[in-house]
Motif scaffolding. Sequence first.
Motif, short mmCIF file in Angstrom:
data_model
loop_
_atom_site.label_atom_id
_atom_site.label_comp_id
_atom_site.label_asym_id
_atom_site.label_seq_id
_atom_site.Cartn_x
_atom_site.Cartn_y
_atom_site.Cartn_z
N ARG A 34 0.84 -1.20 0.00
CA ARG A 34 0.00 0.00 0.00
C ARG A 34 0.88 1.25 0.00
NH1 ARG A 34 -2.07 -0.20 6.26
NH2 ARG A 34 -0.21 0.73 7.13
N TYR A 64 -4.23 0.73 -1.44
CA TYR A 64 -3.73 -0.64 -1.52
C TYR A 64 -3.50 -1.02 -2.98
CZ TYR A 64 -4.79 -0.98 3.39
OH TYR A 64 -4.80 -0.78 4.75
N SER A 89 -9.18 1.35 -0.59
CA SER A 89 -8.55 2.59 -0.15
C SER A 89 -9.22 3.01 1.16
CB SER A 89 -8.67 3.68 -1.20
OG SER A 89 -10.01 3.96 -1.47
#
Length: 105
Positions: free
Chosen positions: A16, A46, A52
Amino acid sequence: MGADWDLTNDVDQVFRDEYSLDLSYKYKIMRDLAVSLAYRMTYFNYREVPRSDLLHVFGATVSYTPKNWMELYATASYALNDSNIDFYDYETASSGVGLGLKLKF
């Protein structure tokens, strides 16, 4: 304001990206009594999955410094995570008190 870069990190192992903003404010009520407020917003993107997150953390501290080497404080924080996947949405709160010792020389 600050920034971080990992110089020796294996990028393939990082799943991420993280971007954050920090704000803080301290107000002295009296010479030995202060209130501090803080806010941190972090965005996680990510790479391997379509996820997200936007994490908000709010904090407050009241500190009393009766001597140069002693600090008494109480603190509280609240966090809110907003994800595009409902399973990862959450809220949490915490608080505590403490006694700090500062050594100056």
